[in-house]
Scaffold this motif. Structure first.
Motif, short mmCIF file in Angstrom:
data_model
loop_
_atom_site.label_atom_id
_atom_site.label_comp_id
_atom_site.label_asym_id
_atom_site.label_seq_id
_atom_site.Cartn_x
_atom_site.Cartn_y
_atom_site.Cartn_z
N LYS A 1 0.86 -1.33 0.13
CA LYS A 1 0.05 -0.06 -0.01
C LYS A 1 0.77 1.31 0.19
O LYS A 1 1.97 1.31 0.86
N ILE A 2 0.40 2.21 -0.75
CA ILE A 2 1.23 3.33 -0.75
C ILE A 2 0.95 4.40 0.27
O ILE A 2 1.81 5.29 0.52
N PHE A 3 -0.28 4.43 0.56
CA PHE A 3 -0.71 4.97 1.60
C PHE A 3 -1.66 4.44 2.64
O PHE A 3 -2.13 3.33 2.36
N ASP A 4 -1.77 4.97 3.85
CA ASP A 4 -2.81 4.39 4.67
C ASP A 4 -4.15 5.08 4.76
O ASP A 4 -4.25 6.35 5.05
N PRO A 5 -5.47 4.64 4.18
CA PRO A 5 -6.56 5.03 3.90
C PRO A 5 -7.14 5.67 5.39
O PRO A 5 -7.73 6.77 4.99
N LYS A 6 -6.79 5.03 6.36
CA LYS A 6 -7.52 5.60 7.48
C LYS A 6 -6.86 6.76 7.84
O LYS A 6 -7.72 7.69 8.37
N LYS A 7 -5.50 7.00 7.45
CA LYS A 7 -5.18 8.38 8.00
C LYS A 7 -5.45 9.41 6.87
O LYS A 7 -5.52 10.48 7.17
N VAL A 8 -5.55 9.06 5.53
CA VAL A 8 -5.95 10.00 4.40
C VAL A 8 -7.23 10.24 4.48
O VAL A 8 -7.42 11.57 4.33
N TYR A 9 -8.09 9.53 4.50
CA TYR A 9 -9.66 9.72 4.38
C TYR A 9 -10.20 10.13 5.56
O TYR A 9 -11.29 10.64 5.72
N LYS A 10 -9.66 9.73 6.87
CA LYS A 10 -10.40 9.88 7.85
C LYS A 10 -11.84 9.78 8.09
O LYS A 10 -12.13 8.71 7.98
#
Lengths: 155, 155
Positions: free
Chosen positions: A138-147
């Protein structure tokens, strides 16, 4: 701005853009990475999103879950810079070739939405089909990015 | 054979194939050339076409114009040999990577259906948008190949 569709020969062999939007006013869009050619995502545009994409050179889609124009990357920061747009023979689907640098286009966090492969061969009707993960990073953590943004995936 | 969709986490991150067919029972399909990565066509499958494609390793679609299962290449001879099938994060679109050798996938005669490019930049609402032909070479003559078959392009 978009030519009316009144002649099949003209739609297929002509030079004028006359996209066909479906009964919901949408046209399907395939988005690929201009560097690797990989398919990143499959989405939809309405007439306004197509116009905005052509004019701003940034991908805009129609979000079917949120029912609004969606400037891709507005929340995540992964803006899609359009390199080329093509349309198909009967002008009812669009191909966007884009640049997202080292970013991702999948809301789950992978670079591409197409991270699972379906095995080929005889299916046993009694059994579920088990896929293989082709991309595990994964390139990013969706929980952190999309809140608190709602998940666009629907049952 | 296809897992029921009852959990979003499982659909996105799980190993089981649980495709989402739309209100018409169809799922959109992107078909690419496994050698060049070029997008060849955009089409649809119903559940039976997806099963047949997985099992026979030859692309089968649902023809919306003819309202029947369509074994691609049945008339033209340009059978699509499936190299890989992937599905996206929310399992509502499919990517087929295929081999058509030196053949074509477009009923107009070109190798790919996406032979025209849309210019980027400001659109004049009063004027039609003029596209550029990126592919000018037809691989076959549709009149000779399809003879009396009806044209699938619809207004």
């Amino acid at each position: 701005m978009f030519k009316k569709r009144h002649n099949i020969k003209e739609i297929e062999e002509g030079k004028y853009l006359s996209p066909k939007f479906d009964e919901n006013g949408l046209i399907p869009v395939i988005t690929t990475d201009f560097k690797t050619g990989d398919i990143l995502m499959h989405a939809y545009m309405n007439s306004e999103a197509l116009k905005k994409t052509i004019e701003t050179k940034e991908a805009h889609y129609w979000s079917r879950s949120r029912k609004k124009i969606w400037r891709k990357g507005q929340v995540s920061g992964f803006i899609q810079k359009v390199i080329e747009i093509r349309i198909d023979d009967d002008q009812d689907s669009v191909w966007l070739s884009i640049d997202i640098g080292n970013g991702a286009s999948c809301h789950v966090g992978y670079r591409s939405c197409f991270y699972r492969s379906i095995p080929l061969g005889k299916i046993n009707d009694e059994e579920e089909v088990k896929m293989e993960f082709k991309d595990k990073i994964k390139i990013f953590d969706p929980k952190k990015v999309y809140k608190d943004e709602p998940n666009p995936t629907k049952l």
